[in-house]
Scaffold this active site. Sequence first.
Site, PDB file in Angstrom:
ATOM      1  N   CYS A 169      -0.587  15.700  -1.471  1.00  0.00           N
ATOM      2  CA  CYS A 169      -1.540  16.592  -0.759  1.00  0.00           C
ATOM      3  C   CYS A 169      -0.414  15.486   0.892  1.00  0.00           C
ATOM      4  O   CYS A 169      -0.104  16.261   1.777  1.00  0.00           O
ATOM      5  CB  CYS A 169      -2.888  15.824  -0.200  1.00  0.00           C
ATOM      6  SG  CYS A 169      -3.483  14.387  -0.032  1.00  0.00           S
ATOM      7  N   HIS A 193      -8.066  13.316   1.230  1.00  0.00           N
ATOM      8  CA  HIS A 193      -7.611  14.791   1.310  1.00  0.00           C
ATOM      9  C   HIS A 193      -6.813  14.449   2.990  1.00  0.00           C
ATOM     10  O   HIS A 193      -7.431  14.924   3.637  1.00  0.00           O
ATOM     11  CB  HIS A 193      -8.170  16.142   0.639  1.00  0.00           C
ATOM     12  CG  HIS A 193      -6.912  17.301   0.470  1.00  0.00           C
ATOM     13  ND1 HIS A 193      -6.555  17.121  -0.541  1.00  0.00           N
ATOM     14  CD2 HIS A 193      -6.455  18.279   1.082  1.00  0.00           C
ATOM     15  CE1 HIS A 193      -5.427  18.013  -0.630  1.00  0.00           C
ATOM     16  NE2 HIS A 193      -5.968  19.274  -0.094  1.00  0.00           N
ATOM     17  N   ASN A 196      -4.965  23.768   4.648  1.00  0.00           N
ATOM     18  CA  ASN A 196      -5.874  22.735   3.246  1.00  0.00           C
ATOM     19  C   ASN A 196      -4.076  22.944   2.118  1.00  0.00           C
ATOM     20  O   ASN A 196      -4.132  24.463   2.013  1.00  0.00           O
ATOM     21  CB  ASN A 196      -6.464  23.747   2.545  1.00  0.00           C
ATOM     22  CG  ASN A 196      -6.643  23.225   1.515  1.00  0.00           C
ATOM     23  OD1 ASN A 196      -6.168  21.331   1.005  1.00  0.00           O
ATOM     24  ND2 ASN A 196      -7.628  23.608   0.751  1.00  0.00           N
TER      25      ASN A 196
END
Lengths: 767, 744
Positions: B155, B312, B329
Site C-alpha cells: 500500500c 494501511h 485508498n
Amino acid sequence: MNTNLLYVPLRQSRPIDMGSELREVIRKDYFQTPSSFEPDLMRISNARNKITLLTNETISQKSEILLKEYYVYLLAVMKKFSDGCVEFGWYGTLTYGPSGPTKSRSLKVELWNIVFQLGSFYSQMALQESRFTDDGLKNACALFQQAAGCFEYICQLVKRETDQSSNSLAIPRDFYGDTVLCLKFLMLAQAQETIWQKALGNTTLKDTVIARLSMSTSDLYGQALEYGNRSDYIKLEWINHIGVKKFHFKAAAYYRMSIVSQDSFEYGEQVALLRVASSSCDSALKYKKYVTQLVVEDLRGLNQTIKDVLRGAEKDNDLVYIKPVPVEKDLKPIAAVSMVKATVPSDLETPVETRKSLFNDLLPYIVIQVAQAFRERQDKYIYERFVEPIQALNNMLVKFITERGLPASIDALQQSENLPDSIIQHSQEILAFGGTDIIEDSITEINKLSMECQQLIDHCNGRLTLDAKEEDMMRQRHGREHWNHQTTEVAARALIERIEKMIQYLDQARDGDSCVLTKYYEIKPYLEIYCGGYKPLSEFIPNSDYSKVDKNMSNIITDLRNAVNQVSVLEEQRKRFLSQVELKAREHNILPSVIEEFKSKQNEMYDENGNVNERSFEVVYDKHIKLFSKEMKFMESTKSTQISLENDIDTLNSRFISDYNTRSSDSQVKRKEALQLLEAVYSKYLEVISNLSEGSKFYNDFLVKGNGVLSECEDYLNQRRLESRELELTISKLLRKEVEEETRATSVGAPITKPGIWSPDQGIKFD
Amino acid sequence: MNDLSQYLYFIEQSHLNQSAGRIEASKKDAIAAIKILNTLAKTLAKEDKCYNIVQQLSRYTLAYYDQIDKDGLSLSTKMEWLGSKSYMPLISFSSSLNSADSKFIAINEMYIDPDSNLEQVPDRLSVGFKNVTIQPFGSTSHDLTDLYQDLLANCSFVSSVLSIVDSQAKTSLKLQDLISPHGPSNKYKIVFNFNGARRVVCVDSRLPFPNVDRSLFLSSFSDHSLYWPAMVEKAFLKVMGEGYAFSGSNMAMDTYLLSGWIPEIIRIRNNMLPPQFETLWKLLQEGEVLLGVGTGKLSNELAKQLNLISHHDYTMVSMNSDGSIVLKNPWIERENINTRFITIDEFTHVKSLYVNWKNNFRMCSKVTFIHRGSSKYFFENPQYSITNKSDEIQDVWLLLERHLSGEDISIRLGVYKSENGDRVLIPNQFEFINASDRDTNNRLYLVKLKIEPRKSYTAVVTSSSGCTFTLSCLSNINTDIVKARFANPNSLPVQEDEWDITNSGGNWSFSSFINNPQYSIEITAESNLQLALFSNSPKTVVNFHLFHSEKGSINIPLRTFDKKKLLLHENYNEGYQIYHFRNLQPGYYKLVLSTFDVGVRDGYQLLANFSEVSSVKISKIWNHLGLFTEKRQIEWSNSNRFKLHFSVDNFKSKMTFHIQHRNGANEYESSSSYRPGIRASIFHARTQAPIQINENWSESLYGVFVDCFLEWPGEFILLVERFEQGPGRCTVEIGSSTKFSLTT
C-alpha cells in the site's frame, strides 16, 4: 674608616634556606606543586644567602643591589604567602655582644630587618666617603640622610603594625621606637655634622652661620642621646660618644657666637658665651669614657681653645671694658639651622620590579577552595531554584490532571482500542528512567545510605565510649582522689546532645522511608504493567464499544484535548530547560573567574596577615550567578503558564462533564477505569521518584554533616587523651616527689635515668 | 548486447575498479570502452543520430580516463560504487544523456533477470511469470490515477505512486521518466533514489500472473494494458529484496525512493493532526509537498465501523470545509471502486502523517560511511559536524539514509550543539537538539535544524547493527559535512585496562583509594587536555582525580588524597567521566581512576587528547612498593607497639613500608572508621642505632609510609607504635629494591 663618626653595624641572621622553607609551604598549603616554581625558589634562596653573608666594613655598591633585590623578592613572597609561613632568626648587633637571636615567624619582621640592613649599609657607605673633599662630604651627608630614612621607615612600618587593633605580631624589642629613633637621629646628626664640616672649609661663611649649623648638630645629637638613654640596646660607648658630640657642638656653637660678640664689641656677652662654651666642654668631658681618642682629642683641643680665649676675655673685660656679663639664661639663644632630613629611599616605598615577579602563577589553596565552595553553592542554587521547583510544578500538574480523570475520560470516549498516547508516553518515560529496577535499586541504595548513617552514629558513639572506658580505667588506676578529670558525660555533653539529635533525625527519615516503600508496593504491580510494554498494557486496558460522539461534544473534546496536550508540551519544554540549565552550569566553570579575580586584584585580597580573604571573592559569585537571570524569568513564566493552563483545563473539563450526558456503556466504563488507574499510578510513581530523590539527598547531607560531628568526636577524644596523659604525668611526678622525699629521708641516693634518649626497647615517652 | 551497452558495462567496471583502488584495471576497462567508441565512430556516418551520442560519450570518457589515477575520489564516492554493486549509480555523460538511457539497452536481446528474489510470491498463491509487451506505452494521467493494488501488500508504494501521479500537474514529477525504454523491450531500466545515490535497477519484462482472477501487480482499472508502472513496481520489489512476498514499507520512504523528495514522518499524537497541518496542506496545493497518512492497528470490527484498514497507507486528496479529509485508498478489491475514497473527521486511528518535501535547498553535501553496529561506547558511533559559517540563522536539514540490508535495524540521528563541532563523548555533554526524537526502524531519518550563526553542531549516528549509511546535509549556504574530531587535535593512545580485585579501591573515603589504577602525566608546554574515562559496564559508577605531582614522585603511587593538590572534584557518574582542562601548566600530574564502590570488577578505557603537539606524555604507575615485596599482619592485642625484624643482604637498599590499621576483617577502612595515631621508625637491630626516626603520629586514612635507604646489609628493626593501646590489627607492606627477608 673615619672614626670620628659612627656607623650602624649590620644585623646578623641565622642562615636559612628560604627556598626550601617555602617549598615545604607550597607543598602543604598551595594548589600547585613546588617543582613548578623551582626557579623562583632557587632565586629567593640565593638572594637570602647572599644578604646573610654581608659583613661590616666590606660592603660595596653591590651590597645595596643584593639587599634591594631580596627586598623586592620579599614583597613578592608577602603577596603570596601568609606572614607566618617561615621562621627567621636575627641577632641584634648594637649591644656588646650579639643579642638574640630573635626568632620571628613573620615576613614583615624579615622585611624590617632588611630595611635595617640598608640603613646600616648607607651609614657604612657614608663613612667610606672622603672627609677632605666637598664631594665626599656631600655624598656622605646624603648617605647619612638615607640611613636615617631607613630607620625612619622602620618606625613607620612598626607604627603601622602597632596601630592595628587586631595586631598579634610579636615585634622584636630592638625595633621599638627608642632604639631605632636613636639611630635615626644619630644618622641625622652625623649628616648635619658633615654639613658643618663642609661649612668650616668655606672661609666666606660667617661665624653666625657656622654657630647655627653647629647648634643644630648638637640638637640632633641631643635627640639621639635622649632616645639612646631610653633604649636597652644602645651601648655605653655610643651613649658617651653621642653625649660628647652633643656638648662638643654646643660648645663650638657658643664659641663661634663669642667671636661674633667680640667683633661687635659686646665684651660682656662674649665672656658669657665663652662661659657657656666652656661649661659645655666640661659636660662633654664627663662623657669621654670609652669614647674614641680622636673624638676626645677634638674635644680637648676645643676645650683648650675655649678655656684660653675665655681667660683672656675675662681679664680684658674685668680690667678694660668692664661690661656686665649676662647669665646664660639671659643670652639670646642660638637659632639652630638644620640642613638635613631623613630621606626614605624611594625604592623602598615604591619598589621597582625589574624582573618577572616571583611566584606569579602560584595559587593559594584558598582560591581553589573558594571556587569549589562557589561551585557547590551554584549546584545548590540550581537545584533549589530550578530543579526542585520544576519537579514540584510538574508533580502538581500531573496530580491536577489525574484528579480530574484526564486524559483517561476523553481517551476512553474517543479511542475505543489501542493505547492512548499519554499511557504510551508514561510507559516510555518509566522505562527510560529504569522502570521498577531503578526504584528498587534506589531503595537498596537508600537502605545502604541509612545503614551508613547508622554506622556513622555508632562511630561517633564509639569515640565517646572509648573515652568513657579510658576514663574509668584511669580513675580506677589512680583513684578518685587523684583523678579529677571530668567524666565523659560532662565533658562531651554538647557532643552527646548532637548525636542524640542525629538519632532522632535518622528515626524520622526511616519512618519516611517506610511510607515511600508502602506507596511503592501499592503501585508496583501496575508499574510492572507499564514496564511490560505494549502487550501487558493492552491486556490491562480493555477495548470498549465504539460510539461516535456528536459534533458538539467532539468540539469540546478537541478543545479539552488541546489543553491537555499543552501539559506534555509544557513538560517537554521544562525537561529541555533543565537540561540546558545543567549544561550552562557545567560550561560556565567558576574556577577561571575566581582565578582571574585573584590575579587581577590580589593586592586587595590579602588581609594584614598576608592571608587571602575569602569574602573578597563574593563579587565573582554574585556576577556569575546573574548568568541565570534569564532562566529565573523562565521559571516565572512557566509557573504562570501552568496556572492559566490549569484554569483552562478546569473550565473545559467542567463543560465536558456537564455536556456529556450519554450513558457510557459497561465496556467504556471499564476502559476508563483502567486508564484512570494507570494515570493515578503514574502520578504516584512521580511522587515515589521525588520522595526517593529527597531521601537520597537527606542521607547524603546527613553523612556530610555527620562526618563533621565524627571529626569533632575524634578531636575531642584526642584532646581528652592529651589531657589524660598530662594529668597522669602530674600525678606520677607528684608521687615520685613524695617517694623521693621519703627516700631522701631514709637513704643516701637513688639511680637517676637520663631523659631524652629513645631506644626501641624502652616505652614511649610523652614528656 | 549492443555496442553501447557493452561500452556502459566497461565504463561501470572501470568506475568500480577505480573505487576499489585497482587503477590499472580501471584504466584497462576505460580503454576497452574507448575502443568501442572508436570503432563506432569509424563505422557511423556524421549524419547518423548516434554519431552525436558517440561524441558525447567520447568527451566524457577521455575526461574520465585522465582523472583515473589522480586519486580525486572521495571515500563517499568510492563507497557509492562499492556499496551496491548490483545497482550501479547513475552516470551522467552529459546534460541530456545518462546511463539509464534506452540507448544503452539491447532491446531485442534476451534478458532474464538473474535475481531469484523476485520470484518470491505470497503464500498459498500459485503464480506464473509471463513476458508482457508494453505496447503502446500509455501514460495518460487518468489511467495512472486509476492505478491500484490488489493482492500485493504494498500500500505504501502504491500510495506513493498515486501521490506522485495525482500531483503531477503541480509538481512536474513524471513517473514515466523513471523507466526506459518507453516501448517493448526484454529489459527495463528504472532509476531510484536509494543507498546514497540515484541508482539504476534492471528488470526483465516478465510479470506474475496468479491463477485466480486477481492481480499481483500494480494495475489501472481504466487501462488493463498499462504495464510499465508494474515494471517500476517490480524494480522496487527487487530493491526491497522480498519480491512479490513483500511485507511492507511506508509511504514517505517509498516516495523518496521514487522521487528523491525529502521524507518526513510526523507521528500523530493525542488524536489530533499536528499544528503545522494547515501549512502543509497549502504546500500540497502548491506542489511543494506530497502528503499521505498511515493508520495504526485496528481490530476488524472497528476497521469496518470506521471504513479504514489496519496498518494501511492512504494519500490525501482533498479537505472539506468542516475540516474532514478525503483519503484515497490504494487498494481496491475486485475493482470495486466504491471503496476508493474515504472521508474522515477524527484522527484517533491515524498514526502517521507522511510528508515528502520538494528539495528547494541550493546546496547539498553528503557523506557515505559504514557503521560497525551497536557501539560499546557512545563516542565510537560515527559522528559528523556541520558549521554555520554565515552571520544568519540557517535552515539545515540532515537526512540519514540507511542502505538496504534486509535486516530490521534500529537507527537514530542525534544532533548536538557542540563546541567547534567536537566529537560527542557522552550523550549529555552538549545540548541535544532533537532529544525528543526516538530510535526508528525506518531507513530514512530527517532532522530539521535552524542552526545559529557561527555555531557548530555534531550529528551522531547510532545503529543497532552494522550497516552502511549516507548522511546528506541540505542547506542554502555551503555547509560541509566534516568528520567530527576530538576537542583537541593530538591524541594519546587509548589506555585500556581494568579494575580488578587488587586495584579496585573505591572512592577516596576508603583507605584502599590509593590502590586504584594510576597514571603519571607530564606536560611540557601549556596545553588543553581533555580526559575521558569510560567503564565497560554503563552501570559502573566511575570518576577520575587529577593531582599536581612532583618530578621526584612521578612513578610512585599516590599516598594520600590531598585535596589541596586536586585539580578537579567532580561527582562520580555512571559509566563515564569527562573533563576538559584548559591551559594546563607544564609540570607533573597524577591521575587516579576509581569506581565509587570497592571491589568492582570492570574494564575501562581512558582517552586523552591535547592541544599542543608533543606536550603531553602519559604512563601507567605500577602500584608496587618495590621490586621485592612482603606483607605481614600483626594483631595489636591491646599493646601499643610491635617490632618487625628484617634483614637485608645487599648494599644500598631502598625500602618502603606501608603501615595501616585495621579494625576488623575488612581489607580496607572507611573515613569514619576508628584510626589510632600511628608512627614507625627504623633501627639497626644489633647496635640499636636509629636509622630513621619519625616522631609525629599519623592518623591518615591511607596509612603511614616510611621510606628509608639502607647503605649496608644487616638486620634491622621496624618499630611500629600506636598512640594508645587497643584492639585491631596492623598490616605492614614492605617493598625493597633488593632482596630482603623478615626474620620475625
